[in-house]
Design a protein around this motif. Structure first.
Motif, PDB file in Angstrom:
ATOM      1  N   LEU A  59       0.742  -1.392  -0.031  1.00  0.00           N
ATOM      2  CA  LEU A  59       0.086  -0.143   0.052  1.00  0.00           C
ATOM      3  C   LEU A  59       0.819   1.149  -0.165  1.00  0.00           C
ATOM      4  O   LEU A  59       0.549   2.058  -0.732  1.00  0.00           O
ATOM      5  CB  LEU A  59      -0.901  -0.094   1.180  1.00  0.00           C
ATOM      6  CG  LEU A  59      -1.934  -1.026   1.186  1.00  0.00           C
ATOM      7  CD1 LEU A  59      -2.801  -1.004   2.565  1.00  0.00           C
ATOM      8  CD2 LEU A  59      -3.221  -0.587   0.048  1.00  0.00           C
ATOM      9  N   LYS A  60       1.856   1.092   0.695  1.00  0.00           N
ATOM     10  CA  LYS A  60       2.755   2.442   0.694  1.00  0.00           C
ATOM     11  C   LYS A  60       3.487   2.719  -0.439  1.00  0.00           C
ATOM     12  O   LYS A  60       3.647   3.862  -0.649  1.00  0.00           O
ATOM     13  CB  LYS A  60       3.564   2.115   1.828  1.00  0.00           C
ATOM     14  CG  LYS A  60       4.679   3.462   2.230  1.00  0.00           C
ATOM     15  CD  LYS A  60       5.663   2.985   3.385  1.00  0.00           C
ATOM     16  CE  LYS A  60       6.536   4.201   3.728  1.00  0.00           C
ATOM     17  NZ  LYS A  60       7.264   4.247   5.051  1.00  0.00           N
ATOM     18  N   GLU A  61       3.783   1.655  -1.120  1.00  0.00           N
ATOM     19  CA  GLU A  61       4.514   1.397  -2.375  1.00  0.00           C
ATOM     20  C   GLU A  61       3.643   2.352  -3.530  1.00  0.00           C
ATOM     21  O   GLU A  61       4.021   2.964  -4.335  1.00  0.00           O
ATOM     22  CB  GLU A  61       5.004   0.380  -2.699  1.00  0.00           C
ATOM     23  CG  GLU A  61       5.894   0.211  -4.254  1.00  0.00           C
ATOM     24  CD  GLU A  61       6.273  -1.106  -4.522  1.00  0.00           C
ATOM     25  OE1 GLU A  61       6.654  -1.584  -5.567  1.00  0.00           O
ATOM     26  OE2 GLU A  61       6.690  -1.936  -3.513  1.00  0.00           O
ATOM     27  N   ILE A  62       2.299   1.878  -3.319  1.00  0.00           N
ATOM     28  CA  ILE A  62       1.314   2.135  -4.491  1.00  0.00           C
ATOM     29  C   ILE A  62       0.911   3.710  -4.116  1.00  0.00           C
ATOM     30  O   ILE A  62       0.691   4.475  -5.064  1.00  0.00           O
ATOM     31  CB  ILE A  62       0.232   1.471  -4.470  1.00  0.00           C
ATOM     32  CG1 ILE A  62       0.675  -0.098  -4.941  1.00  0.00           C
ATOM     33  CG2 ILE A  62      -1.000   1.854  -5.380  1.00  0.00           C
ATOM     34  CD1 ILE A  62      -0.462  -1.134  -4.806  1.00  0.00           C
ATOM     35  N   PHE A  63       0.717   3.896  -2.971  1.00  0.00           N
ATOM     36  CA  PHE A  63      -0.047   5.423  -2.566  1.00  0.00           C
ATOM     37  C   PHE A  63       0.991   6.169  -1.967  1.00  0.00           C
ATOM     38  O   PHE A  63       0.379   7.375  -1.704  1.00  0.00           O
ATOM     39  CB  PHE A  63      -1.126   4.929  -1.720  1.00  0.00           C
ATOM     40  CG  PHE A  63      -2.328   4.149  -2.503  1.00  0.00           C
ATOM     41  CD1 PHE A  63      -3.192   4.717  -3.131  1.00  0.00           C
ATOM     42  CD2 PHE A  63      -2.447   2.670  -1.816  1.00  0.00           C
ATOM     43  CE1 PHE A  63      -4.101   3.714  -3.534  1.00  0.00           C
ATOM     44  CE2 PHE A  63      -3.370   1.927  -2.490  1.00  0.00           C
ATOM     45  CZ  PHE A  63      -4.220   2.562  -3.287  1.00  0.00           C
ATOM     46  N   GLY A  64       2.008   5.779  -1.580  1.00  0.00           N
ATOM     47  CA  GLY A  64       2.842   7.126  -0.913  1.00  0.00           C
ATOM     48  C   GLY A  64       2.403   7.115   0.536  1.00  0.00           C
ATOM     49  O   GLY A  64       1.677   6.454   1.023  1.00  0.00           O
ATOM     50  N   ASP A  65       3.515   8.001   1.177  1.00  0.00           N
ATOM     51  CA  ASP A  65       3.507   8.170   2.605  1.00  0.00           C
ATOM     52  C   ASP A  65       1.965   8.922   2.886  1.00  0.00           C
ATOM     53  O   ASP A  65       1.431   8.524   3.903  1.00  0.00           O
ATOM     54  CB  ASP A  65       4.344   8.935   2.987  1.00  0.00           C
ATOM     55  CG  ASP A  65       5.932   8.201   2.783  1.00  0.00           C
ATOM     56  OD1 ASP A  65       5.898   7.141   2.895  1.00  0.00           O
ATOM     57  OD2 ASP A  65       6.751   8.857   2.936  1.00  0.00           O
ATOM     58  N   LYS A  66       1.763  10.057   2.067  1.00  0.00           N
ATOM     59  CA  LYS A  66       0.325  10.624   2.697  1.00  0.00           C
ATOM     60  C   LYS A  66      -0.903   9.910   2.401  1.00  0.00           C
ATOM     61  O   LYS A  66      -1.638   9.799   3.580  1.00  0.00           O
ATOM     62  CB  LYS A  66       0.116  11.838   1.638  1.00  0.00           C
ATOM     63  CG  LYS A  66       1.374  12.835   1.821  1.00  0.00           C
ATOM     64  CD  LYS A  66       1.159  14.051   1.080  1.00  0.00           C
ATOM     65  CE  LYS A  66       2.360  15.098   1.329  1.00  0.00           C
ATOM     66  NZ  LYS A  66       2.065  16.583   0.461  1.00  0.00           N
ATOM     67  N   GLU A  67      -1.180   9.116   1.239  1.00  0.00           N
ATOM     68  CA  GLU A  67      -2.311   8.462   1.593  1.00  0.00           C
ATOM     69  C   GLU A  67      -2.168   7.033   1.941  1.00  0.00           C
ATOM     70  O   GLU A  67      -3.250   6.326   2.491  1.00  0.00           O
ATOM     71  CB  GLU A  67      -2.703   8.205  -0.264  1.00  0.00           C
ATOM     72  CG  GLU A  67      -2.959   9.359  -0.791  1.00  0.00           C
ATOM     73  CD  GLU A  67      -3.447   9.188  -2.305  1.00  0.00           C
ATOM     74  OE1 GLU A  67      -4.446   8.758  -2.384  1.00  0.00           O
ATOM     75  OE2 GLU A  67      -2.848   9.557  -3.193  1.00  0.00           O
ATOM     76  N   PHE A  68      -1.102   6.608   2.249  1.00  0.00           N
ATOM     77  CA  PHE A  68      -0.959   5.256   2.894  1.00  0.00           C
ATOM     78  C   PHE A  68      -1.667   5.212   4.133  1.00  0.00           C
ATOM     79  O   PHE A  68      -2.094   3.800   4.406  1.00  0.00           O
ATOM     80  CB  PHE A  68       0.633   4.924   2.750  1.00  0.00           C
ATOM     81  CG  PHE A  68       1.088   4.117   3.962  1.00  0.00           C
ATOM     82  CD1 PHE A  68       0.802   2.747   3.933  1.00  0.00           C
ATOM     83  CD2 PHE A  68       1.693   4.658   4.884  1.00  0.00           C
ATOM     84  CE1 PHE A  68       1.162   1.782   5.073  1.00  0.00           C
ATOM     85  CE2 PHE A  68       2.323   3.766   5.915  1.00  0.00           C
ATOM     86  CZ  PHE A  68       2.198   2.563   5.975  1.00  0.00           C
ATOM     87  N   GLU A  69      -1.340   5.810   5.095  1.00  0.00           N
ATOM     88  CA  GLU A  69      -1.686   5.742   6.609  1.00  0.00           C
ATOM     89  C   GLU A  69      -3.161   5.213   6.569  1.00  0.00           C
ATOM     90  O   GLU A  69      -3.480   4.495   7.476  1.00  0.00           O
ATOM     91  CB  GLU A  69      -1.105   6.889   7.464  1.00  0.00           C
ATOM     92  CG  GLU A  69       0.276   6.897   7.474  1.00  0.00           C
ATOM     93  CD  GLU A  69       0.677   7.986   8.681  1.00  0.00           C
ATOM     94  OE1 GLU A  69      -0.092   8.485   9.412  1.00  0.00           O
ATOM     95  OE2 GLU A  69       2.110   8.150   8.738  1.00  0.00           O
ATOM     96  N   LEU A 107      -5.303   4.384   4.770  1.00  0.00           N
ATOM     97  CA  LEU A 107      -5.630   3.048   4.005  1.00  0.00           C
ATOM     98  C   LEU A 107      -5.157   1.852   4.867  1.00  0.00           C
ATOM     99  O   LEU A 107      -5.820   0.686   4.604  1.00  0.00           O
ATOM    100  CB  LEU A 107      -5.094   2.898   2.706  1.00  0.00           C
ATOM    101  CG  LEU A 107      -5.751   3.925   1.609  1.00  0.00           C
ATOM    102  CD1 LEU A 107      -5.029   4.290   0.371  1.00  0.00           C
ATOM    103  CD2 LEU A 107      -7.054   3.747   1.495  1.00  0.00           C
TER     104      LEU A 107
END
Length: 732
Positions: free
Chosen positions: A637-647, A649
């Motif tokens: 998830l972190k790899e796909i959405f990055g640091d901002k959107e990841f948390e 989700l």
């Protein structure tokens, strides 16, 4: 995916619908009854008149069988057994292991180089020699002192299982001490016979020459599919589930109790009943019990010694028949947390050889006074020896069940119903000394005479009472399902024998020294007994905290654990009781107490080892496996959405990861603490060791179970290694 768990589950449909497990009853059960028993009818057919008379005297009068007669009986027994296809014989006995034991010897005997016969004589019938030091003996036999003896008990009939003639026997050491359950039971039954017969002949019926204690047990048990059972190490090694989250549906709806019996279970029950009939076990009742996959069967009443043998034999047969139907049978008192456990209610009474039940009222005041005499003396015996009764049912298994809103509490009390309680209150008012004509009339007509009418509409049964009067018997409800009935029956018959001896002495003293009439003396003694034993009479909810507080005010002990109960067993008063009646010597009682304590400690020790193994080698790896999957998911998830959107989700996954870590840590710490406490306890001995296992080891199970059960609700079902409650409890 857990291969073992899911492989077992995959086999379930095949097991549940197998047609080859269908059972048809070959003929009327009455025609099957005692088919494989050397019964009285069989004896008449095979024995000479002299031999038949001798064995009947041994059964009914306790007389010894001469050696020449024993030879005749042995030959007849062998001929009958051979006609049934038997090839071997064994002395079947009940050592202190809690199960039965047998050593098979062949009838086959070569007597020339190429010739042989089937041989069985009186010496073989009367005695065998197993290794006494290899059975629990409490120090009576050392390892290098191996010799012990089994000796034929003619009061319980021989029977055939498969191709083996089984001869019910006692088991004693080389020096004569009892090493089994049967020997002290026979001694207690003899003591009761003497005491009760003396009371009957002296005060009520001169024609009575023998009083027999009767027993009707009720056996509760669970059935679990054998494949599912084998997938649970805790069930295999301890008989109970040490871990497991409660299913969404358990017994809340009460829909299993007395419900329709599943087809597969019915087939098991049918075959079981056929085997019971052949062996003379008169089972008449079968039904679903309260918990899922829990059942019960019960027989007709029998003489206590035979009933005890039949219950021990039944438990063996149940395991064998269950195996044929791909079930494993659980006799453990509490195999599943959160659902009802299993008991073995012992329904006890006394019967005369004139055909009367001494705990059943009659048609006239004299018979009702006889009933009151034995009824009140039963209560007085329980009052005097309540802690000894509690000790008789004390096991590690039964500690899980007593007081758990499904079984009586550990406080020994008696329930008699409000009507009989009122009768006792009237008797308590009896004048001290001689009765006036008016008092005699009042007692005989308005109190004693109305007892039969009272019992026709007796008070509702109290399932929370350990010792309840149920119309014509007392029901000792606190006995555990895996226990041998002989233990509590030895105690109950012993304390009754002692009490009746005391009663007769007090009545005779009033007759001889106070010049009272017989009935007046009996009433006066019973009045004092009623005053004494009122503290154990309780009509309310035995589960309530109020009763525990009230019992303490009354001076009743609440021995909640086995070590507490077994410590009380060695009370000087109890030792003197056994020695006076000739049931145990002090050495025998100390040995048994040591065996019970050791068995308790060993049971907890095994459970601790099994729990530690499962927690470390099954639960933690499964939890970490799932946690690693979650971590990979979070990384993705972190790899796909990055640091901002990841948390946002990944919040739920992160919570699960943290929860798994916390529970794994709790299990790790809990196991370390458990093993350390176990190691310390294992270095102790006797009473101190049992107390250490009870107070320091056993409580540590809860911390591990709490974390494991929490993980069960977090981890992917396909990764969870242990068979779940929903799978174990709802097999059809």
């Amino acid at each position: 995916m857990s291969t073992l768990r899911f492989k077992a589950l995959a086999e379930l449909p095949f097991r549940n619908y197998r047609k080859d497990n269908a059972v048809e009853v070959p003929k009327k059960l009455s025609e099957l009854f005692c088919e494989n028993v050397f019964s009285e009818e069989t004896m008449r057919a095979y024995l000479t008149k002299e031999a038949f008379t001798s064995i009947q005297d041994a059964i009914k009068k306790g007389s010894k069988t001469p050696r020449n007669i024993a030879d005749q009986i042995a030959v007849a027994m062998k001929d009958w057994a051979l006609s049934k296809g038997a090839t071997h014989y064994t002395h079947w006995f009940q050592p202190l292991t809690g199960s039965t034991a047998e050593k098979h010897d062949s009838f086959f005997t070569p007597f020339e180089s190429d010739r042989a016969i089937e041989r069985f004589n009186g010496g073989m019938l009367i005695q065998q020699e197993p290794d006494a030091s290899s059975f629990p003996n409490g120090g009576i036999r050392n390892t290098f002192e191996a010799r012990g003896y089994t000796a034929w008990d003619p009061t319980s009939p021989a029977f055939i299982i498969g191709t083996t003639l089984c001869i019910p026997s006692i088991f004693i050491s080389y020096t004569g001490e009892a090493l089994d359950y049967k020997t002290p039971l026979l001694r207690a039954l003899s003591a009761l016979d003497d005491a009760a017969t003396d009371v009957c002949k002296s005060y009520f019926d001169k024609n009575v020459t023998k009083v027999t204690a009767t027993l009707g047990w009720e056996q509760e048990y669970f059935l679990v599919d054998s494949a599912l059972y084998q997938s649970r190490p805790d069930l295999v090694f301890t008989g109970r589930t040490l871990l497991g989250h409660s299913p969404a549906k358990g017994q809340q709806l009460d829909d299993h109790y007395f419900g329709s019996i599943p087809t597969r279970v019915m087939n098991f029950m049918k075959e079981l009943e056929i085997e019971c009939m052949k062996l003379g076990i008169p089972v008449t009742t079968r039904h679903n019990e309260v918990a899922p996959n829990q059942f019960e069967l019960a027989p007709m009443f029998e003489e206590t010694n035979v009933a005890v043998d039949h219950n021990s034999l039944l438990m063996d047969i149940m395991a064998r028949v269950a195996h044929k139907h791909h079930f494993h049978i659980l006799f453990h008192e509490k195999p599943f947390k959160g659902v009802n456990g299993s008991g073995k209610h012992n329904n006890w009474s006394m019967a005369t050889d004139t055909g009367e039940n001494l705990l059943s009222p009659g048609k006239n005041p004299k018979k009702n006074l006889q009933f009151l005499t034995f009824f009140v003396n039963s209560l007085k015996a329980v009052y005097e020896y309540s802690d000894l009764l509690r000790a008789s049912i004390a096991t590690a298994n039964n500690d899980h069940r007593l007081g758990a809103n499904e079984a009586p509490p550990a406080i020994i009390s008696a329930f008699i119903g409000s009507q009989l309680y009122g009768v006792l209150e009237e008797l308590e008012k009896v004048t001290d000394g001689k009765l006036s004509p008016e008092e005699k009339t009042e007692l005989k007509l308005n109190v004693v005479g109305k007892i039969p009418e009272i019992l026709l509409d007796n008070t509702d049964r109290n399932r929370t009472s350990p010792f309840a009067f149920t119309g014509n018997k007392f029901e000792f409800r606190a006995v555990g399902s895996s226990s041998n009935c002989a233990g509590p029956m030895t105690v109950l018959n012993a304390i009754m024998a002692k009490q009746l001896r005391t009663f007769k002495g007090e009545v005779d003293d009033l007759i001889d020294n106070k010049n009272l009439k017989k009935d007046e003396a009996i009433f006066n003694v019973l009045r004092e007994y009623i005053k004494d034993c009122k503290s154990i009479l309780f009509e309310g909810d035995g589960y309530s905290e109020d009763w525990a507080n009230e019992a303490a005010k009354r001076g009743l002990n609440n021995l909640k654990t086995t070590p507490e109960a077994l410590k009380s067993e060695m009370n000087k008063k109890f030792i003197e009781l056994y020695e006076e009646l000739g049931i145990y010597t002090k050495r025998e009682l100390e040995a048994r107490n040591e065996v019970k304590l050791e068995k308790y400690s060993t049971t907890i020790d095994i459970e601790a080892k099994v729990l530690s193994d499962i927690a470390r080698n099954h639960i933690i790896p499964a939890a970490l496996n799932y946690q690693n999957r979650l971590i990979d998911n979070v990384k993705g998830l972190k790899e796909i959405f990055g640091d901002k959107e990841f948390e946002p989700l990944a919040r739920e996954q992160m919570d699960l990861i943290k929860g798994i870590s916390a529970n794994v840590a709790q299990i790790k710490v809990g196991v370390d603490e458990l093993l350390a406490a176990k190691e310390t306890a294992s270095q102790m001995h006797g009473q101190k060791q049992a107390e250490a296992y009870c107070n320091d080891v056993k409580p540590r199970f809860d911390k591990i179970r709490e974390a494991s059960d929490a993980l069960e609700m977090m981890v992917d079902d396909e990764l969870w290694p242990m068979m779940k409650y929903r799978e174990l409890l709802f097999t059809r």
